[in-house]
Design an enzyme around this catalytic site. Sequence first.
Site, mmCIF file in Angstrom:
data_model
loop_
_atom_site.group_PDB
_atom_site.id
_atom_site.type_symbol
_atom_site.label_atom_id
_atom_site.label_comp_id
_atom_site.label_asym_id
_atom_site.label_seq_id
_atom_site.Cartn_x
_atom_site.Cartn_y
_atom_site.Cartn_z
ATOM 1 N N PRO A 162 32.972 40.482 37.651
ATOM 2 C CA PRO A 162 33.598 38.395 38.046
ATOM 3 C C PRO A 162 34.520 38.739 39.062
ATOM 4 O O PRO A 162 35.239 39.723 38.738
ATOM 5 C CB PRO A 162 33.830 38.172 36.491
ATOM 6 N N ASN A 163 34.095 38.012 39.413
ATOM 7 C CA ASN A 163 35.275 37.602 41.320
ATOM 8 C C ASN A 163 34.875 39.528 42.160
ATOM 9 O O ASN A 163 35.963 38.850 42.872
ATOM 10 C CB ASN A 163 36.208 37.219 41.054
ATOM 11 N N ARG A 195 40.041 36.919 48.174
ATOM 12 C CA ARG A 195 39.843 36.517 46.817
ATOM 13 C C ARG A 195 41.757 37.393 47.212
ATOM 14 O O ARG A 195 41.572 38.364 46.745
ATOM 15 C CB ARG A 195 39.441 37.408 46.009
ATOM 16 N N TYR A 255 44.707 41.992 45.471
ATOM 17 C CA TYR A 255 43.992 43.122 45.842
ATOM 18 C C TYR A 255 42.896 43.389 47.135
ATOM 19 O O TYR A 255 42.201 44.328 47.334
ATOM 20 C CB TYR A 255 42.269 42.710 45.075
ATOM 21 N N ALA A 274 37.707 40.169 34.989
ATOM 22 C CA ALA A 274 38.740 39.528 33.634
ATOM 23 C C ALA A 274 38.139 39.975 32.481
ATOM 24 O O ALA A 274 38.160 39.308 31.210
ATOM 25 C CB ALA A 274 38.557 38.204 33.673
ATOM 26 N N GLU A 295 37.738 53.483 33.358
ATOM 27 C CA GLU A 295 37.976 52.173 33.132
ATOM 28 C C GLU A 295 39.119 51.766 35.248
ATOM 29 O O GLU A 295 39.794 52.343 34.922
ATOM 30 C CB GLU A 295 38.794 51.162 32.470
ATOM 31 N N HIS A 313 41.119 49.757 37.428
ATOM 32 C CA HIS A 313 42.004 47.942 37.350
ATOM 33 C C HIS A 313 42.891 48.569 39.376
ATOM 34 O O HIS A 313 43.628 49.264 39.123
ATOM 35 C CB HIS A 313 42.790 47.293 37.333
ATOM 36 N N ARG A 332 51.852 42.123 35.665
ATOM 37 C CA ARG A 332 50.985 40.618 35.497
ATOM 38 C C ARG A 332 50.950 40.070 34.704
ATOM 39 O O ARG A 332 51.565 40.247 33.481
ATOM 40 C CB ARG A 332 49.824 41.518 36.229
HETATM 41 C C1 DQA Z 1 41.698 43.384 38.062
HETATM 42 C C2 DQA Z 1 42.408 42.812 37.236
HETATM 43 C C3 DQA Z 1 41.913 42.029 35.766
HETATM 44 O O1 DQA Z 1 43.300 41.071 34.811
HETATM 45 C C4 DQA Z 1 41.235 40.521 36.865
HETATM 46 O O2 DQA Z 1 40.952 39.528 35.718
HETATM 47 C C5 DQA Z 1 40.429 41.250 37.873
HETATM 48 C C6 DQA Z 1 40.657 42.281 38.621
HETATM 49 C C7 DQA Z 1 41.788 44.529 38.762
HETATM 50 O O3 DQA Z 1 40.763 45.480 39.281
HETATM 51 O O4 DQA Z 1 42.897 44.859 39.369
HETATM 52 O O5 DQA Z 1 39.357 40.194 38.395
HETATM 53 O O6 DQA Z 1 40.253 43.942 37.169
#
Ligand code: DQA
Length: 151
Positions: free
Chosen positions: A12-13, A20, A25, A79, A100, A102, A109
Site C-alpha cells: 500500500p501507498n 508521497r 521515499y 504498512a 523483505e 524497506h 522511525r
Molecule cells: C516502508 C516502511 C513502512 O513502515 C511504511 O508503512 C511504508 C513504506 C518503506 O519502504 O520504508 O509504506 O515499507
Amino acid sequence: MSKYSILVVNGPNLNLLGIREPQIYGYETITDLENMLKNIGSQLDVDVSCYQSNYEGDIVDKIQKSRKEVDFILLNAGAYTHTSVAIRDALAGVDIPFYEIHISNVHKREEFRHHSFLSDIAVGVIVGFGLDGYEFALRGAVRFLDRKHQE
Ligand code: DQA
C-alpha cells in the site's frame, strides 16, 4: 527462457512513490523503479515481474498464485509489514524464499514500524537503502538461487 522468475511486490501507498513524503521515499516513481529492476533482470538473465496493490487480500492472492511459478519474491509490504498475519501466512504457505525490503530505515522511525510480521521468515531484510535496496535485493536473490542450484 530466463534462468529464474522473480516477483517484486509493492504494498500500500507505494504507488505514490515520487509524490508521497519525498524527503523519506525520494523522487523516483514506481514506474522508474520497475523499469530499473526489469533492466537489471534482463542483464542477469532473470524474468522480473512487478505487482503493486493497496489491498491486503490482493497481495495474499498474488502470493498464493505465485506458488510453483516464482522462484523468489522481493517484497515491500509497506504498512502491512507491521500488521499482517495474513501476508505472513501466505508467504509461509507457498514456501517461496523472499527478501523483505524497506526504502526507509524503519528502525529510526516511529516505534510501530519497528516490528515486522515478516522478518523472521524472510531470507533477509534490506532496510534504509532507498530504492537501491531493491537492486541489492534482486542481485542477492539471483546469487541465492545460483547457490541453491549448485547444491
Ligand atoms: C516502508 C516502511 C513502512 O513502515 C511504511 O508503512 C511504508 C513504506 C518503506 O519502504 O520504508 O509504506 O515499507
